[in-house]
Design a protein around this motif. Structure first.
Motif, PDB file in Angstrom:
ATOM      1  N   SER A   1       0.829  -1.199   0.000  1.00 42.90           N
ATOM      2  CA  SER A   1       0.000   0.000   0.000  1.00 42.90           C
ATOM      3  C   SER A   1       0.865   1.252   0.000  1.00 42.90           C
ATOM      4  CB  SER A   1      -0.912   0.008   1.237  1.00 42.90           C
ATOM      5  OG  SER A   1      -0.139   0.220   2.402  1.00 42.90           O
ATOM      6  N   ARG A   2       0.248   2.374  -0.255  1.00 42.61           N
ATOM      7  CA  ARG A   2       0.962   3.653  -0.211  1.00 42.61           C
ATOM      8  C   ARG A   2       1.487   3.930   1.188  1.00 42.61           C
ATOM      9  NH1 ARG A   2      -2.191   7.920  -4.107  1.00 42.61           N
ATOM     10  NH2 ARG A   2      -2.095   6.600  -5.951  1.00 42.61           N
ATOM     11  N   THR A   3       0.737   3.527   2.196  1.00 46.81           N
ATOM     12  CA  THR A   3       1.178   3.740   3.579  1.00 46.81           C
ATOM     13  C   THR A   3       2.486   3.008   3.842  1.00 46.81           C
ATOM     14  OG1 THR A   3      -1.092   4.004   4.349  1.00 46.81           O
ATOM     15  CG2 THR A   3       0.552   3.455   6.014  1.00 46.81           C
ATOM     16  N   VAL A   4       2.581   1.779   3.375  1.00 45.62           N
ATOM     17  CA  VAL A   4       3.806   1.004   3.555  1.00 45.62           C
ATOM     18  C   VAL A   4       4.955   1.686   2.820  1.00 45.62           C
ATOM     19  CG1 VAL A   4       4.957  -1.180   3.038  1.00 45.62           C
ATOM     20  CG2 VAL A   4       2.632  -1.197   3.935  1.00 45.62           C
TER      21      VAL A   4
ATOM     22  N   TYR B   1      11.811   7.353  17.008  1.00 43.91           N
ATOM     23  CA  TYR B   1      12.911   7.767  16.138  1.00 43.91           C
ATOM     24  C   TYR B   1      12.444   8.430  14.847  1.00 43.91           C
ATOM     25  CZ  TYR B   1      15.506   4.961  19.405  1.00 43.91           C
ATOM     26  OH  TYR B   1      16.032   4.448  20.569  1.00 43.91           O
ATOM     27  N   ILE B   2      11.423   7.900  14.230  1.00 44.37           N
ATOM     28  CA  ILE B   2      10.973   8.408  12.938  1.00 44.37           C
ATOM     29  C   ILE B   2       9.883   9.465  13.111  1.00 44.37           C
ATOM     30  CG2 ILE B   2      10.187   7.724  10.615  1.00 44.37           C
ATOM     31  CD1 ILE B   2      12.791   6.373  11.466  1.00 44.37           C
ATOM     32  N   LYS B   3       9.304   9.524  14.297  1.00 49.38           N
ATOM     33  CA  LYS B   3       8.182  10.442  14.574  1.00 49.38           C
ATOM     34  C   LYS B   3       6.999  10.129  13.667  1.00 49.38           C
ATOM     35  CE  LYS B   3      10.841  12.906  17.349  1.00 49.38           C
ATOM     36  NZ  LYS B   3      11.482  12.017  18.268  1.00 49.38           N
ATOM     37  N   SER B   4       6.775   8.851  13.466  1.00 43.54           N
ATOM     38  CA  SER B   4       5.722   8.388  12.576  1.00 43.54           C
ATOM     39  C   SER B   4       4.703   7.580  13.364  1.00 43.54           C
ATOM     40  CB  SER B   4       6.331   7.516  11.480  1.00 43.54           C
ATOM     41  OG  SER B   4       5.357   7.087  10.581  1.00 43.54           O
ATOM     42  N   THR B   5       3.447   7.873  13.154  1.00 41.47           N
ATOM     43  CA  THR B   5       2.398   7.071  13.765  1.00 41.47           C
ATOM     44  C   THR B   5       1.465   6.587  12.663  1.00 41.47           C
ATOM     45  OG1 THR B   5       1.019   9.003  14.172  1.00 41.47           O
ATOM     46  CG2 THR B   5       2.474   8.310  15.953  1.00 41.47           C
ATOM     47  N   PHE B   6       0.824   5.480  12.927  1.00 42.22           N
ATOM     48  CA  PHE B   6      -0.105   4.909  11.964  1.00 42.22           C
ATOM     49  C   PHE B   6      -1.093   4.042  12.703  1.00 42.22           C
ATOM     50  CE2 PHE B   6       4.313   3.520  11.364  1.00 42.22           C
ATOM     51  CZ  PHE B   6       4.321   2.362  12.107  1.00 42.22           C
TER      52      PHE B   6
ATOM     53  N   ASP C   1      -2.582  -0.309   9.590  1.00 45.59           N
ATOM     54  CA  ASP C   1      -1.374   0.028   8.837  1.00 45.59           C
ATOM     55  C   ASP C   1      -0.152  -0.668   9.419  1.00 45.59           C
ATOM     56  OD1 ASP C   1      -2.761   1.611   7.033  1.00 45.59           O
ATOM     57  OD2 ASP C   1      -2.310   3.483   8.093  1.00 45.59           O
ATOM     58  N   LEU C   2      -0.072  -0.745  10.755  1.00 47.45           N
ATOM     59  CA  LEU C   2       1.041  -1.431  11.410  1.00 47.45           C
ATOM     60  C   LEU C   2       1.106  -2.885  10.954  1.00 47.45           C
ATOM     61  CD1 LEU C   2       3.326  -1.583  13.519  1.00 47.45           C
ATOM     62  CD2 LEU C   2       1.566  -2.103  15.224  1.00 47.45           C
ATOM     63  N   ILE C   3      -0.028  -3.541  10.915  1.00 50.37           N
ATOM     64  CA  ILE C   3      -0.076  -4.936  10.460  1.00 50.37           C
ATOM     65  C   ILE C   3       0.390  -5.044   9.010  1.00 50.37           C
ATOM     66  CG2 ILE C   3      -1.637  -6.863   9.937  1.00 50.37           C
ATOM     67  CD1 ILE C   3      -3.236  -5.919  12.468  1.00 50.37           C
ATOM     68  N   ASP C   4      -0.066  -4.123   8.148  1.00 51.12           N
ATOM     69  CA  ASP C   4       0.359  -4.123   6.745  1.00 51.12           C
ATOM     70  C   ASP C   4       1.867  -3.940   6.619  1.00 51.12           C
ATOM     71  OD1 ASP C   4      -2.223  -4.476   5.854  1.00 51.12           O
ATOM     72  OD2 ASP C   4      -2.516  -2.377   5.277  1.00 51.12           O
ATOM     73  N   ILE C   5       2.417  -3.014   7.398  1.00 52.01           N
ATOM     74  CA  ILE C   5       3.855  -2.728   7.340  1.00 52.01           C
ATOM     75  C   ILE C   5       4.652  -3.939   7.809  1.00 52.01           C
ATOM     76  CG2 ILE C   5       5.703  -1.295   8.312  1.00 52.01           C
ATOM     77  CD1 ILE C   5       3.475   0.967   8.435  1.00 52.01           C
ATOM     78  N   ILE C   6       4.241  -4.522   8.919  1.00 59.16           N
ATOM     79  CA  ILE C   6       4.947  -5.699   9.435  1.00 59.16           C
ATOM     80  C   ILE C   6       4.836  -6.862   8.451  1.00 59.16           C
ATOM     81  CG2 ILE C   6       4.946  -7.467  11.245  1.00 59.16           C
ATOM     82  CD1 ILE C   6       4.405  -5.147  13.213  1.00 59.16           C
ATOM     83  N   ASN C   7       3.665  -7.071   7.883  1.00 59.17           N
ATOM     84  CA  ASN C   7       3.504  -8.142   6.899  1.00 59.17           C
ATOM     85  C   ASN C   7       4.389  -7.926   5.682  1.00 59.17           C
ATOM     86  OD1 ASN C   7       1.687  -9.614   8.417  1.00 59.17           O
ATOM     87  ND2 ASN C   7      -0.095  -8.679   7.479  1.00 59.17           N
ATOM     88  N   PHE C   8       4.584  -6.677   5.302  1.00 57.69           N
ATOM     89  CA  PHE C   8       5.461  -6.355   4.175  1.00 57.69           C
ATOM     90  C   PHE C   8       6.915  -6.699   4.504  1.00 57.69           C
ATOM     91  CE2 PHE C   8       8.367  -3.182   2.299  1.00 57.69           C
ATOM     92  CZ  PHE C   8       8.235  -3.521   0.964  1.00 57.69           C
ATOM     93  N   ILE C   9       7.344  -6.346   5.698  1.00 60.99           N
ATOM     94  CA  ILE C   9       8.742  -6.545   6.086  1.00 60.99           C
ATOM     95  C   ILE C   9       9.026  -7.993   6.465  1.00 60.99           C
ATOM     96  CG2 ILE C   9      10.532  -5.885   7.752  1.00 60.99           C
ATOM     97  CD1 ILE C   9       9.049  -3.166   8.003  1.00 60.99           C
ATOM     98  N   ASP C  10       8.090  -8.644   7.127  1.00 61.34           N
ATOM     99  CA  ASP C  10       8.264  -9.984   7.693  1.00 61.34           C
ATOM    100  C   ASP C  10       8.197 -11.062   6.610  1.00 61.34           C
ATOM    101  OD1 ASP C  10       8.380 -12.171   9.405  1.00 61.34           O
ATOM    102  OD2 ASP C  10       6.275 -12.017   9.982  1.00 61.34           O
ATOM    103  N   GLU C  11       9.338 -11.332   6.006  1.00 58.33           N
ATOM    104  CA  GLU C  11       9.384 -12.258   4.875  1.00 58.33           C
ATOM    105  C   GLU C  11       9.051 -13.700   5.249  1.00 58.33           C
ATOM    106  OE1 GLU C  11      13.255 -11.703   3.173  1.00 58.33           O
ATOM    107  OE2 GLU C  11      12.701  -9.788   2.273  1.00 58.33           O
ATOM    108  N   ASP C  12       9.429 -14.140   6.443  1.00 57.77           N
ATOM    109  CA  ASP C  12       9.187 -15.540   6.806  1.00 57.77           C
ATOM    110  C   ASP C  12       7.849 -15.755   7.505  1.00 57.77           C
ATOM    111  OD1 ASP C  12       9.626 -14.646   9.402  1.00 57.77           O
ATOM    112  OD2 ASP C  12      11.536 -15.707   9.647  1.00 57.77           O
ATOM    113  N   GLY C  13       7.114 -14.660   7.766  1.00 57.37           N
ATOM    114  CA  GLY C  13       5.765 -14.778   8.312  1.00 57.37           C
ATOM    115  C   GLY C  13       5.674 -15.199   9.768  1.00 57.37           C
ATOM    116  N   ASN C  14       6.757 -15.027  10.535  1.00 56.18           N
ATOM    117  CA  ASN C  14       6.722 -15.442  11.937  1.00 56.18           C
ATOM    118  C   ASN C  14       6.184 -14.361  12.885  1.00 56.18           C
ATOM    119  OD1 ASN C  14       8.880 -13.673  12.124  1.00 56.18           O
ATOM    120  ND2 ASN C  14      10.278 -15.138  13.064  1.00 56.18           N
ATOM    121  N   GLY C  15       5.813 -13.208  12.340  1.00 58.93           N
ATOM    122  CA  GLY C  15       5.247 -12.140  13.165  1.00 58.93           C
ATOM    123  C   GLY C  15       6.265 -11.207  13.774  1.00 58.93           C
TER     124      GLY C  15
END
Length: 94
Positions: free
Chosen positions: A12-15, A60-65, A69-83
């Protein structure tokens, strides 16, 4: 507009915006990925859980969501799907 990462991940654009904010912050502060990851990994487990990642982004980033959106971002980064996010996964995503 959505882009994909890998064969099955829609982004997504948010990610995309969040990843761009992280890159910009690290460049502006001359901060390496390993240093930032270590700062965010408050329990020294070698991975970031959703709370550590969220708190690190706020601090650190001064970013909130939103939680969604947090779930989407983590799912994007988490390649092995372990959470959880490993350094390798975060480095790859950035």
């Amino acid at each position: 507009m959505e882009e994909s990462r890998g064969p099955e991940k829609k982004v997504s654009r948010t990610v995309l915006r969040t990843m761009a904010k992280m890159r910009k912050f690290m460049a502006k502060n001359r901060m390496g990925m390993q240093y930032m990851f270590t700062k965010m990994d408050v329990d020294d487990s070698g991975t970031l859980d959703s709370e550590e990642f969220y708190e690190g982004m706020v601090k650190y980033i001064k970013s909130t969501f939103s939680r969604e959106d947090l779930i989407d971002i983590i799912n994007f980064i988490d390649e092995d799907g372990n959470g959880e996010i490993s350094f390798k996964e975060l480095d790859s995503a950035i």
